[in-house]
Design a protein around this motif. Structure first.
Motif, PDB file in Angstrom:
ATOM      1  N   LEU A   1      39.311  45.527  26.422  1.00 27.88           N
ATOM      2  CA  LEU A   1      38.183  45.859  27.292  1.00 27.88           C
ATOM      3  C   LEU A   1      36.875  45.488  26.593  1.00 27.88           C
ATOM      4  CD1 LEU A   1      39.160  49.513  28.408  1.00 27.88           C
ATOM      5  CD2 LEU A   1      39.419  47.411  29.734  1.00 27.88           C
ATOM      6  N   ASP A   2      36.063  44.652  27.236  1.00 24.24           N
ATOM      7  CA  ASP A   2      34.744  44.320  26.694  1.00 24.24           C
ATOM      8  C   ASP A   2      33.758  45.358  27.224  1.00 24.24           C
ATOM      9  OD1 ASP A   2      32.212  43.373  26.126  1.00 24.24           O
ATOM     10  OD2 ASP A   2      32.822  41.272  26.308  1.00 24.24           O
ATOM     11  N   THR A   3      33.164  46.135  26.312  1.00 26.08           N
ATOM     12  CA  THR A   3      32.337  47.280  26.729  1.00 26.08           C
ATOM     13  C   THR A   3      30.838  46.964  26.694  1.00 26.08           C
ATOM     14  OG1 THR A   3      32.060  48.220  24.497  1.00 26.08           O
ATOM     15  CG2 THR A   3      34.068  48.813  25.680  1.00 26.08           C
ATOM     16  N   THR A   4      30.493  45.666  26.448  1.00 25.06           N
ATOM     17  CA  THR A   4      29.077  45.315  26.267  1.00 25.06           C
ATOM     18  C   THR A   4      28.192  45.878  27.382  1.00 25.06           C
ATOM     19  OG1 THR A   4      29.775  43.265  25.215  1.00 25.06           O
ATOM     20  CG2 THR A   4      27.468  43.393  25.880  1.00 25.06           C
ATOM     21  N   ASP A   5      28.617  45.706  28.635  1.00 26.72           N
ATOM     22  CA  ASP A   5      27.763  46.124  29.745  1.00 26.72           C
ATOM     23  C   ASP A   5      28.249  47.407  30.412  1.00 26.72           C
ATOM     24  OD1 ASP A   5      26.057  43.858  29.476  1.00 26.72           O
ATOM     25  OD2 ASP A   5      27.686  42.649  30.315  1.00 26.72           O
ATOM     26  N   LEU A   6      29.036  48.185  29.685  1.00 18.89           N
ATOM     27  CA  LEU A   6      29.569  49.423  30.276  1.00 18.89           C
ATOM     28  C   LEU A   6      29.003  50.651  29.562  1.00 18.89           C
ATOM     29  CD1 LEU A   6      33.376  48.495  30.615  1.00 18.89           C
ATOM     30  CD2 LEU A   6      31.645  48.503  32.422  1.00 18.89           C
ATOM     31  N   GLN A   7      28.801  51.733  30.325  1.00 26.70           N
ATOM     32  CA  GLN A   7      28.433  53.022  29.727  1.00 26.70           C
ATOM     33  C   GLN A   7      29.717  53.674  29.201  1.00 26.70           C
ATOM     34  OE1 GLN A   7      25.230  54.158  29.637  1.00 26.70           O
ATOM     35  NE2 GLN A   7      24.664  52.209  30.567  1.00 26.70           N
ATOM     36  N   VAL A   8      29.521  54.604  28.232  1.00 28.68           N
ATOM     37  CA  VAL A   8      30.683  55.269  27.631  1.00 28.68           C
ATOM     38  C   VAL A   8      31.585  55.898  28.700  1.00 28.68           C
ATOM     39  CG1 VAL A   8      31.420  57.191  26.181  1.00 28.68           C
ATOM     40  CG2 VAL A   8      29.583  55.732  25.421  1.00 28.68           C
ATOM     41  N   ASP A   9      30.963  56.613  29.682  1.00 27.33           N
ATOM     42  CA  ASP A   9      31.816  57.315  30.653  1.00 27.33           C
ATOM     43  C   ASP A   9      32.607  56.332  31.519  1.00 27.33           C
ATOM     44  OD1 ASP A   9      29.415  56.610  31.717  1.00 27.33           O
ATOM     45  OD2 ASP A   9      29.335  58.265  33.146  1.00 27.33           O
ATOM     46  N   GLN A  10      32.057  55.116  31.726  1.00 26.41           N
ATOM     47  CA  GLN A  10      32.806  54.111  32.501  1.00 26.41           C
ATOM     48  C   GLN A  10      34.037  53.647  31.705  1.00 26.41           C
ATOM     49  OE1 GLN A  10      29.299  51.472  32.994  1.00 26.41           O
ATOM     50  NE2 GLN A  10      29.763  51.541  35.161  1.00 26.41           N
ATOM     51  N   VAL A  11      33.837  53.478  30.391  1.00 28.78           N
ATOM     52  CA  VAL A  11      34.970  53.040  29.555  1.00 28.78           C
ATOM     53  C   VAL A  11      36.046  54.137  29.536  1.00 28.78           C
ATOM     54  CG1 VAL A  11      35.675  52.201  27.276  1.00 28.78           C
ATOM     55  CG2 VAL A  11      33.367  51.720  28.096  1.00 28.78           C
ATOM     56  N   VAL A  12      35.592  55.396  29.386  1.00 31.08           N
ATOM     57  CA  VAL A  12      36.567  56.505  29.340  1.00 31.08           C
ATOM     58  C   VAL A  12      37.343  56.569  30.659  1.00 31.08           C
ATOM     59  CG1 VAL A  12      36.854  59.014  29.109  1.00 31.08           C
ATOM     60  CG2 VAL A  12      35.199  57.815  27.665  1.00 31.08           C
ATOM     61  N   GLN A  13      36.635  56.373  31.782  1.00 27.86           N
ATOM     62  CA  GLN A  13      37.330  56.403  33.090  1.00 27.86           C
ATOM     63  C   GLN A  13      38.394  55.313  33.171  1.00 27.86           C
ATOM     64  OE1 GLN A  13      34.667  56.257  36.444  1.00 27.86           O
ATOM     65  NE2 GLN A  13      33.685  58.160  35.785  1.00 27.86           N
TER      66      GLN A  13
END
Ligand code: DC
Length: 221
Positions: free
Chosen positions: A197-209
């Motif tokens: 998962l590339d998290t560059t443009d994601l908020q933490v809660d989006q990654v956790v979801q």
């Protein structure tokens, strides 16, 4: 076969794996292993005892009897709270160096396996999915652009009251990425069966979801 479920979250510094692992473990009610904190605590212990970082045997002995405890977001070494100390520049560099020593990795391997207890474990690090828990139920590999990772690490350190500058961090992260990925033993890389998962443009809660939906799917199947 060990039936206790393990979720591994690997990735480079600043990819968000620590925060995502903490929140995922909380959501699932699972135990948490921050394997980087083990390497970092060993570095603190070695520096305090003035152990030569080239003396691999002594470092492995030290790793085998590392007296470390995790609790309420803190890390305790020999009964002393080292949560801030383990995040300093000098300790980060020493931890990365310790990670290149095979005898140290072997000594810490057993300690990491011992975290696998009911009802389950979320383990974050560099080789959780590739080496330590190859039979994990879910393997996640988080990445993010270098510049974004530097910004995140900067904010993390400043929030903890630790001095940092962006140019220094950029250089340090590049150096650590190279050391962690190019070492011959347990290098930083996604497991073949990891979800990247590339998290560059994601908020933490989006990654956790995202992670939680992958885990729920896997637990249900
Ligand atoms: O995840 P971290 O940044 O706190 O880890 C610090 C260092 O520890 C990292 O640069 C390399 C080492 N490490 C490792 O070699 N293997 C792990 N599973 C975790 C950390």
């Amino acid at each position: 076969m060990n039936k206790i479920p393990v979720i591994t979250i690997d990735g480079p510094s600043g990819s968000g794996k620590g925060t995502v692992a903490t929140l995922t473990a909380k959501d699932l009610g699972f135990r948490l292993l921050d394997s980087g904190a083990l390497y970092r605590s060993l570095a603190v212990s070695a520096i305090k005892r003035e152990v030569n970082l080239e003396d691999h045997r002594q470092l492995a002995d030290l790793a085998r009897c590392l007296n470390i405890e995790f609790g309420s977001g803190s890390v305790w070494l020999d009964g002393e709270d080292v949560s801030l100390e383990i995040r300093t520049d000098i300790v980060s560099k020493a931890a990365s160096l310790l990670g290149t020593i095979p005898a140290v990795r072997t000594a810490l391997h057993e300690q990491q396996l011992a975290f696998r207890k009911e009802p389950g474990l979320v383990a974050d690090g560099r080789d959780m999915g590739t080496v330590v828990f190859p039979d994990a139920l879910v393997k996640i590999y988080l990445t993010a652009r270098l510049e974004e990772r530097v910004q995140r690490r900067y904010k993390q350190l400043i929030d903890k009251g630790i001095d940092a500058t962006l140019p220094h961090l950029l250089r340090d992260l590049k150096e650590r990425d190279a050391k962690d990925s190019e070492r011959p033993i347990s290098p930083l890389k996604p497991a073949k069966d990891a979800v990247v998962l590339d998290t560059t443009d994601l908020q933490v809660d989006q990654v956790v979801q995202l992670v939680m939906s992958i885990v729920r799917d896997r637990l249900a199947s």
